[in-house]
Design a protein around this motif. Structure first.
Motif, mmCIF file in Angstrom:
data_model
loop_
_atom_site.group_PDB
_atom_site.id
_atom_site.type_symbol
_atom_site.label_atom_id
_atom_site.label_comp_id
_atom_site.label_asym_id
_atom_site.label_seq_id
_atom_site.Cartn_x
_atom_site.Cartn_y
_atom_site.Cartn_z
ATOM 1 N N TYR A 210 21.312 38.354 73.610
ATOM 2 C CA TYR A 210 21.337 39.138 72.413
ATOM 3 C C TYR A 210 22.444 40.195 72.071
ATOM 4 N N TRP A 211 23.291 39.546 71.782
ATOM 5 C CA TRP A 211 24.693 40.556 71.679
ATOM 6 C C TRP A 211 24.650 41.534 70.471
ATOM 7 N N PHE A 212 24.115 41.166 69.504
ATOM 8 C CA PHE A 212 23.713 42.050 68.234
ATOM 9 C C PHE A 212 23.302 43.437 68.718
ATOM 10 N N ALA A 213 22.456 43.276 69.701
ATOM 11 C CA ALA A 213 21.698 44.604 69.960
ATOM 12 C C ALA A 213 22.587 45.331 71.075
ATOM 13 N N SER A 214 23.569 44.786 71.775
ATOM 14 C CA SER A 214 24.473 45.514 72.434
ATOM 15 C C SER A 214 25.425 46.363 71.770
ATOM 16 N N LEU A 215 25.740 45.924 70.499
ATOM 17 C CA LEU A 215 27.020 46.740 69.581
ATOM 18 C C LEU A 215 26.440 48.263 69.528
#
Lengths: 435, 327
Positions: A210-215
């Motif tokens: 879930y890379w969007f949540a790491s931004l």
């Protein structure tokens, strides 16, 4: 004997081919019929405009409204509306926009738009920008719609991720809505500890891909994905600031999340409905998916709340990725003026007001104050005020397709060295962005 | 035809259609022979036409792509520049491409070996089973074979799911510590799951074909061997196996072809978990470059390399077929 069989096979093949050929002809039949009308385009008698919108973001009543308004201006022109799926839309647009049978108006995700703008797939609308809202348009979507100083993609709507949470679980743990990002992480860990009997339980649901949540964590600590120096891109994930954010992400994945370390977020609502999630970073429409009667859990509706991801200090919000869409006219459209008239209606205050009323962030800044709807919509509007965007490059779509960011996060989740993984991702991202 | 006749009636007069009776016998046989030679070509023509259309044209396009600079811009009408072997140079000098190539070859070797071994064992089992059991086993095999690859992979992927999967549940019940074990997260166990699926789908064809082959081994040969004191192993090793060798060769060649370009299973499993960079095989890699990143040129170069390797492998298969024909 053998020969006969071969011949038979050939015949069967030929028949199948012929069958395929005829069906494809049928499906394009609708547009071939309109070609004779083209020479008479001054009157536009009998022309048809094809409109492609993706996913369920645009409700049918809005489409109906747009078509009705369009019909008032052009009673003799038909609008053919075709709803597309977000999944695989880039591939579909790549073939559709380059064919002779191109749709006239298309919706593009804001991270996908630049690739098509650079490729020459879309009509240059620079001269007409003022007609569709001009300076009132949401800046970050204008940037997504602009390539090389030319304006192609008209901002359509935006969306920001919020935190969807279980009111009852927070209450049971004696927690309030967190006021800072640090508190959010701490509360996630507390929630996980309080529900330790279920190993799948997540205080904050954070699957590895879930890379969007790491931004937000990377941006909040001052880092970024990549930066442009001169005309060269440079990966920034291994910078000290980004590493600090990634370390926080790692803490969440280790101590607050019970999600699969290599899973993605597509089935998060299943876990939510099983009661295994206390807090979840998701787009505003996620609540609708959770309580949908088909495979969701409507009974949970009154236990669900939403808030904007808090920032470094109380009263601020963390920078979040601003998702959204742009509308564009296909360069291959045979009726560009008509297509633009349709776009104009869809970004008019009358149309955008309906977006705002339903809780979607409209493309016009002047309407931002009117965003109504439920708790999630309000949280979304608040979150969107502090929003960021992925690197603005025509090659960004290729970075997404290469899955370098999810690969990095999964490796980190599994205990890989954060700095080494970030450095590896940096060089891959720079390579792709620089072509 | 008709047009020609009316426009040039003289020709028709000059060469009146000979009635069959007047043709000299030698010429008649010549026509017959000509017809005999032509018939096969006429009959095979549709098949060849279909093959050229369906395989030839895409292959030529693929080759063109691989020699050009071809991205999204070119797809939208920008002129494509020929760059010679630049794309090939780019992938061949990329160490990651070689990683993927060796990984693909390794995966293929393991899967073919397992498919063939299990297939052979199942064929032997089928031969020795009673009628009802044989029916049951072949039905099972047939169902596994008939299932679309996508469906099968999704089902298997759920069986191995980290949180809600049956395999973890079962192993935990049996006393193991498999609560939340992520099977796809490490490359080795990722490929183990992939192997289970690929072998599971590949075995039925091999088993059926070998079983059919075994029924062709003459009973009296086996009886004679038994009378000469050959035990079951010797009978299998020295009578059955040699007779099966051509079939085994062909099946192996076919399995190599199939497993070398495996796509669906890997692609679906990658979406479910794991690190794509560590689990890409050539088929998926070519797809990700061309369709995902819109580098149709480099993706085509990877695909051409795959085609070349496949052609090499197919030559082995064709040679075996030709040799068998000669027998």
């Amino acid at each position: 004997m053998k020969l006969n069989k071969l011949a038979a096979l050939g015949l069967v093949g030929a028949v199948v081919l012929a069958a395929c050929g005829s069906t494809s002809k049928d499906s394009t039949g609708g547009t071939t019929k309109e070609t004779p009308a083209s020479p008479a385009s001054t009157t536009n008698q009998g022309a048809t405009i094809r409109l492609w919108l993706n996913g369920a973001d645009t409700k049918q009543e809005l489409v109906d409204y747009a078509i009705a308004e369009f019909k008032k201006q052009h009673p003799n022109v038909d609008v053919k509306f075709e709803r597309q799926q977000w999944t695989g839309i880039v591939e579909k647009l790549t073939t559709a926009l380059s064919s002779n049978d191109s749709p006239d108006v298309v919706e593009l995700g804001n991270t996908q738009a630049q690739a098509f703008e650079a490729a020459g797939a879309l009509e240059d609308l620079t001269a007409k920008k003022a007609e569709v809202g001009g300076d009132d348009l949401l800046q970050s979507l204008v940037e997504a719609g602009t390539y090389d100083g030319k304006f192609y993609g008209v901002p359509y709507y935006a969306g920001a991720r919020v935190v969807v949470y279980r009111k009852d679980l927070l209450q049971q743990a004696g927690l309030q809505i967190p006021k800072t990002l640090d508190e959010f992480v701490k509360d996630g860990i507390t929630l996980k500890q309080k529900n330790a009997s279920n190993p799948n339980f997540s205080g904050i649901y954070f699957p590895g891909k879930y890379w969007f949540a790491s931004l937000p964590f990377i941006w909040q600590s001052g880092g970024d994905i990549a930066s442009k120096q001169g005309d060269q891109w440079k990966g920034e994930l291994a910078s000290d600031a980004s590493l600090k954010g990634l370390a926080t992400v790692k803490t969440i994945m280790d101590k607050a999340s019970g999600a699969p370390k290599d899973g993605d977020e597509s089935k998060d609502y299943v876990s939510f409905c099983k009661g295994e999630i206390a807090m979840l970073m998701a787009p505003g429409w996620k609540i609708g998916q959770i309580v949908n009667p088909q495979d969701g859990c409507p009974a949970m509706a009154d236990k669900i709340g939403a808030f904007a991801l808090p920032g470094g200090t109380a009263g601020t919000t963390a920078p979040v990725f601003l998702g959204g869409s742009n509308l564009a006219v296909s360069a291959k459209s045979k009726h560009q003026d008509l297509a633009f008239d349709l776009v104009k209606i869809m970004v008019s205050p009358g149309y955008q007001q309906k977006f705002a009323a339903a809780g979607t962030i409209p493309a016009l800044k002047s309407l931002l104050g009117q965003v109504g709807g439920d708790e999630a919509a309000k949280a979304q509007a608040e979150a969107a005020k502090n929003s960021r965007f992925t690197p603005e490059s025509e090659n960004w779509a290729a970075v997404e397709a290469s899955t370098v960011l999810p690969d990095m996060l999964v490796a980190i989740a599994q205990g890989g060295d954060v700095k080494a993984e970030a450095a590896k991702a940096d060089s891959a991202i720079a390579n792709t962005l620089n072509g | 035809m008709v047009m020609q006749l009316t426009e040039n009636p003289g020709a028709a007069v000059a060469a009146p259609p000979p009635s069959p009776g007047r043709i000299p016998p030698s010429r008649r046989s010549l026509i017959r022979r000509g017809r005999r030679i032509a018939t096969p070509y006429v009959l095979i023509a549709p098949a060849v036409a279909v093959l050229v259309l369906m395989l030839g044209y895409p292959l030529v396009r693929l080759l063109m792509f691989s020699l050009q600079e071809f991205g999204l811009r070119q797809q939208f009408g920008a002129p494509a520049r020929f760059v010679g072997l630049h794309n090939f140079g780019r992938i061949l000098s990329d160490s990651y491409f070689w990683d993927v190539l060796w990984r693909t070859i390794g995966f293929c070797a393991v899967n073919v070996a397992l498919t063939m071994t299990i297939g052979l064992l199942l064929a032997l089992l089928l031969r020795h089973l009673g009628r009802p059991m044989r029916l049951l086993v072949s039905t099972g095999l047939l169902l596994a074979w008939a299932m679309p690859a996508l469906t099968a992979t999704v089902v298997w992927q759920w069986l191995f799911d980290a949180q809600y999967g049956f395999v973890n549940w079962l192993l935990t019940r049996l006393g193991g510590d498999y609560e939340g074990h992520a099977w796809l997260s490490r490359p080795l166990s990722f490929f183990m799951v992939a192997t289970v699926i690929v072998v599971w789908m590949g075995v039925p064809f091999v088993a059926f074909t070998l079983y059919a082959g075994m029924t062709q081994v003459p009973r009296d040969l086996l009886e004679a061997a038994a009378i000469d004191g050959a035990g079951p192993w010797s009978r299998f090793r020295y009578v059955v196996l040699p007779m099966l060798t051509p079939i085994l060769m062909i099946l192996t060649a076919l399995s190599v072809l199939w497993d070398f370009r495996v796509f669906t299973q890997i692609y679906v499993l990658q979406r479910a978990g794991g690190i794509n960079r560590d689990t890409n095989l050539l088929g998926v890699y070519a797809y990700r470059i061309s369709i995902g990143a819109n580098r149709f040129d480099i993706g085509a170069a990877v695909a051409i390399v795959m085609v070349l390797i496949t052609v090499l492998l197919t030559l082995v298969y064709l040679r075996q077929m030709v040799r068998q024909e000669e027998l």
